[in-house]
Design an enzyme around this catalytic site. Sequence first.
Site, PDB file in Angstrom:
ATOM      1  N   LYS A   1     -11.194  -7.918   6.955  1.00  0.00           N
ATOM      2  CA  LYS A   1     -10.406  -6.981   7.904  1.00  0.00           C
ATOM      3  C   LYS A   1     -11.295  -6.134   8.247  1.00  0.00           C
ATOM      4  O   LYS A   1     -12.015  -5.326   7.421  1.00  0.00           O
ATOM      5  CB  LYS A   1      -9.193  -6.537   7.257  1.00  0.00           C
TER       6      LYS A   1
ATOM      7  N   LYS B   1     -12.119  -5.073   2.954  1.00  0.00           N
ATOM      8  CA  LYS B   1     -11.786  -4.511   4.080  1.00  0.00           C
ATOM      9  C   LYS B   1     -12.740  -3.073   4.353  1.00  0.00           C
ATOM     10  O   LYS B   1     -13.054  -2.544   3.574  1.00  0.00           O
ATOM     11  CB  LYS B   1     -10.243  -3.807   3.559  1.00  0.00           C
TER      12      LYS B   1
ATOM     13  N   CYS C   1       0.867  -1.102  -0.143  1.00  0.00           N
ATOM     14  CA  CYS C   1      -0.137  -0.010  -0.081  1.00  0.00           C
ATOM     15  C   CYS C   1       0.979   1.271  -0.184  1.00  0.00           C
ATOM     16  O   CYS C   1       1.930   1.011   0.109  1.00  0.00           O
ATOM     17  CB  CYS C   1      -1.089  -0.097   1.312  1.00  0.00           C
TER      18      CYS C   1
HETATM   19  C1  PBG Z   1      -2.895   0.123   5.164  1.00  0.00           C
HETATM   20  C2  PBG Z   1      -3.228  -0.475   6.290  1.00  0.00           C
HETATM   21  C3  PBG Z   1      -4.037  -0.383   7.472  1.00  0.00           C
HETATM   22  C4  PBG Z   1      -4.050  -1.394   8.106  1.00  0.00           C
HETATM   23  C5  PBG Z   1      -3.243  -2.392   7.559  1.00  0.00           C
HETATM   24  N1  PBG Z   1      -2.831  -1.726   6.280  1.00  0.00           N
HETATM   25  C6  PBG Z   1      -4.647   1.146   8.134  1.00  0.00           C
HETATM   26  C7  PBG Z   1      -5.838   1.472   7.178  1.00  0.00           C
HETATM   27  O1  PBG Z   1      -6.050   0.808   5.951  1.00  0.00           O
HETATM   28  O2  PBG Z   1      -6.519   2.569   7.324  1.00  0.00           O
HETATM   29  C8  PBG Z   1      -4.780  -1.333   9.602  1.00  0.00           C
HETATM   30  C9  PBG Z   1      -4.081  -2.498  10.271  1.00  0.00           C
HETATM   31  C10 PBG Z   1      -4.420  -2.311  11.821  1.00  0.00           C
HETATM   32  O3  PBG Z   1      -5.048  -1.583  12.412  1.00  0.00           O
HETATM   33  O4  PBG Z   1      -3.865  -3.302  12.730  1.00  0.00           O
HETATM   34  N2  PBG Z   1      -3.605   0.196   4.004  1.00  0.00           N
HETATM   35 ZN    ZN Z   2      -3.173   2.176   2.606  1.00  0.00          ZN
END
Ligand code: PBG
Ligand code: ZN
Length: 315
Positions: free
Chosen positions: A240, A187, A112
């Site tokens: 997630k 997600k 990401c």
């Molecule tokens: C980045 C990402 C996030 C998490 C994992 N990869 C944050 C988001 O999407 O805002 C969250 C992981 C966690 O809270 O443990 N894209």
């Molecule tokens: Zn991200």
Amino acid sequence: MRRLRQNNLQPMFKETRIVKDELIMPLFFDYNATSPVPIKSMPGQFRYPLSYAEKVAKEMKEAGVHSVLLFGIPKTKDPDASGAFSEDGIVQEAIRRMKAAVPDLVVIADTCACEYTSHGHCGILCGTELDNDASLILIEKIAVSQAAAGADIIAPSCMLDGQVGAIREALDEAGFSNTPIMSYSTKFASSLYGPFREAADSGFQFGDRTTYQMSPANRREAIRESYLDEMEGADILMVKPAGFYLDILRDVRDASDLPVAAYQVSGEYSMIKAAGANGWINENKVIMESLLSIKRAGADLIITYFAKEVAEHLK
Ligand code: PBG
Ligand code: ZN
């Protein structure tokens, strides 16, 4: 019903078990750290300097952790996330060093842009909106650079439309047709990612992620998201967060024959830690109950910040 619940009979009828090979430990590497920096919002977790990569890899192996998921905090951030795909970027270097130290440790790269962009969003912006197709080109470059550094699995987490198809094609063209994709396929735009913002230094300057991540209210859409990623060539799907979304996990499990991962996110971790530290719950028992519930709901793999301590406990 109590006949089979007698103590010595119970183990024979246990339907769900936590197995350490199924646990994935997230780890943070910070280019600017010189020693491990405790993450205040996630007691027990650290941001490691690169010089700790070998040591951490060996510690994981020692503890019985089979697989890790890497996040990186770069030296500097910019609007184009250039730190995310450079050959000597923080994650690329961490992958190289961990694989050199422990070749059979499965190293998964979170793919990401949000830790690398100055604005904190998951790709390239057009005005204040995420530009989907411009971001796809960025994410392809990140994925290929991670595979080139030796990542065993690529895990795109930006919720761009078409990200799995684009990455699959880019990996194949670059000679990485054997590198699997674990997609963060379903997600949610969850407030449970709160503690992660400090961990990965990925708070955003404006707005939120609700235009690319899913609404927690939508169940049918959750299945469609994972279905599309399967069609695009994902090897592993993911739901997630995990604990608040067990219904979705079960739905995705039933809708697909692919392996399904569940991510017990930072907020789930920190809530258990905080209540445990206060003596309000029995922390160790709640940890195992939370993982058991995630497994029972249908997860084949569990990404959890508890992976190391649980693996040690299961030894
Ligand atoms: C980045 C990402 C996030 C998490 C994992 N990869 C944050 C988001 O999407 O805002 C969250 C992981 C966690 O809270 O443990 N894209
Ligand atoms: Zn991200």
